[in-house]
Design a protein around this motif. Structure first.
Motif, PDB file in Angstrom:
ATOM      1  N   ILE A   1       1.637   5.567   7.084  1.00 50.46           N
ATOM      2  CA  ILE A   1       2.004   4.147   6.989  1.00 50.46           C
ATOM      3  C   ILE A   1       3.412   3.926   7.528  1.00 50.46           C
ATOM      4  O   ILE A   1       3.656   2.964   8.274  1.00 50.46           O
ATOM      5  CB  ILE A   1       1.869   3.636   5.539  1.00 50.46           C
ATOM      6  N   ILE A   2       4.343   4.806   7.171  1.00 49.02           N
ATOM      7  CA  ILE A   2       5.711   4.663   7.685  1.00 49.02           C
ATOM      8  C   ILE A   2       5.718   4.777   9.203  1.00 49.02           C
ATOM      9  O   ILE A   2       6.394   4.008   9.896  1.00 49.02           O
ATOM     10  CB  ILE A   2       6.661   5.702   7.040  1.00 49.02           C
ATOM     11  N   ASN A   3       4.965   5.724   9.749  1.00 50.25           N
ATOM     12  CA  ASN A   3       4.871   5.840  11.212  1.00 50.25           C
ATOM     13  C   ASN A   3       4.282   4.580  11.827  1.00 50.25           C
ATOM     14  O   ASN A   3       4.728   4.134  12.893  1.00 50.25           O
ATOM     15  CB  ASN A   3       4.040   7.066  11.596  1.00 50.25           C
ATOM     16  N   ALA A   4       3.294   3.977  11.171  1.00 48.87           N
ATOM     17  CA  ALA A   4       2.703   2.735  11.678  1.00 48.87           C
ATOM     18  C   ALA A   4       3.738   1.611  11.657  1.00 48.87           C
ATOM     19  O   ALA A   4       3.853   0.846  12.632  1.00 48.87           O
ATOM     20  CB  ALA A   4       1.478   2.351  10.850  1.00 48.87           C
ATOM     21  N   LEU A   5       4.478   1.497  10.572  1.00 52.17           N
ATOM     22  CA  LEU A   5       5.522   0.469  10.495  1.00 52.17           C
ATOM     23  C   LEU A   5       6.571   0.690  11.574  1.00 52.17           C
ATOM     24  O   LEU A   5       7.008  -0.257  12.234  1.00 52.17           O
ATOM     25  CB  LEU A   5       6.171   0.476   9.106  1.00 52.17           C
ATOM     26  N   ASN A   6       6.961   1.930  11.776  1.00 53.38           N
ATOM     27  CA  ASN A   6       7.971   2.255  12.775  1.00 53.38           C
ATOM     28  C   ASN A   6       7.468   1.964  14.189  1.00 53.38           C
ATOM     29  O   ASN A   6       8.211   1.470  15.033  1.00 53.38           O
ATOM     30  CB  ASN A   6       8.372   3.728  12.635  1.00 53.38           C
ATOM     31  N   SER A   7       6.204   2.227  14.435  1.00 51.74           N
ATOM     32  CA  SER A   7       5.658   2.029  15.785  1.00 51.74           C
ATOM     33  C   SER A   7       5.513   0.559  16.154  1.00 51.74           C
ATOM     34  O   SER A   7       5.400   0.234  17.335  1.00 51.74           O
ATOM     35  CB  SER A   7       4.318   2.744  15.927  1.00 51.74           C
ATOM     36  N   THR A   8       5.520  -0.318  15.170  1.00 52.43           N
ATOM     37  CA  THR A   8       5.373  -1.752  15.477  1.00 52.43           C
ATOM     38  C   THR A   8       6.707  -2.445  15.715  1.00 52.43           C
ATOM     39  O   THR A   8       6.726  -3.632  16.060  1.00 52.43           O
ATOM     40  CB  THR A   8       4.625  -2.487  14.343  1.00 52.43           C
TER      41      THR A   8
ATOM     42  N   GLY B   1       0.822  -1.209   0.000  1.00 51.09           N
ATOM     43  CA  GLY B   1       0.000   0.000   0.000  1.00 51.09           C
ATOM     44  C   GLY B   1       0.854   1.257   0.000  1.00 51.09           C
ATOM     45  O   GLY B   1       0.559   2.235  -0.696  1.00 51.09           O
ATOM     46  N   LEU B   2       1.924   1.224   0.762  1.00 55.65           N
ATOM     47  CA  LEU B   2       2.839   2.361   0.841  1.00 55.65           C
ATOM     48  C   LEU B   2       3.491   2.625  -0.513  1.00 55.65           C
ATOM     49  O   LEU B   2       3.530   3.764  -0.985  1.00 55.65           O
ATOM     50  CB  LEU B   2       3.902   2.090   1.907  1.00 55.65           C
ATOM     51  N   LEU B   3       3.982   1.580  -1.158  1.00 54.74           N
ATOM     52  CA  LEU B   3       4.632   1.754  -2.456  1.00 54.74           C
ATOM     53  C   LEU B   3       3.642   2.218  -3.517  1.00 54.74           C
ATOM     54  O   LEU B   3       3.975   3.057  -4.368  1.00 54.74           O
ATOM     55  CB  LEU B   3       5.343   0.462  -2.867  1.00 54.74           C
TER      56      LEU B   3
END
Length: 127
Positions: A62-69, A32-34
């Protein structure tokens, strides 16, 4: 005209998410990000700056969500490096938003494609 396609994509995404492992969910987020980065690139090229802003905001979320996990307690140096890379991508997208730099989006896409490939390898290894 796009409503039908958007509805199809939403149903497809719901199906992917409902059947996905945690590793597959990360891949869905990357896909989704790409896709959204590609849209943002197109919006810059076609001078649809309001849509560019919306797309870049989605990308940053989305990047913040990936980073937070990321598991900072268990992940060690790899997680620290990945978190720094996500922060760098966020910084570059803020710059892209102001400068309208296609090369900036291309750089971020290249970095994230490499990370996605790594996650895909983890997903295959766990299958």
């Amino acid at each position: 005209m796009n409503d039908g396609y958007d509805s199809y994509r939403a149903i497809d995404l719901d199906t992917q998410v409902s059947c996905a492992s945690p590793y597959q969910l990360v891949l869905v987020l990357f896909d989704g990000l790409l896709d959204e980065l590609s849209r943002a690139r197109g919006h810059i090229e076609t001078r649809h700056y309001d849509l560019k802003g919306q797309s870049l905001e989605k990308c940053m979320n989305i990047i913040n969500a990936l980073n937070s996990t990321l598991d900072h307690e268990q992940g060690g140096e790899l997680v620290i490096s990945l978190s720094r890379l996500y922060d760098y991508c966020l910084h570059r997208l803020v710059e892209v938003s102001a400068s309208l730099s296609i090369s900036g989006i291309d750089e971020v896409m290249h970095l994230l494609e490499q990370i996605r490939e790594g996650w895909e390898g983890v997903n295959v290894a766990r299958s």
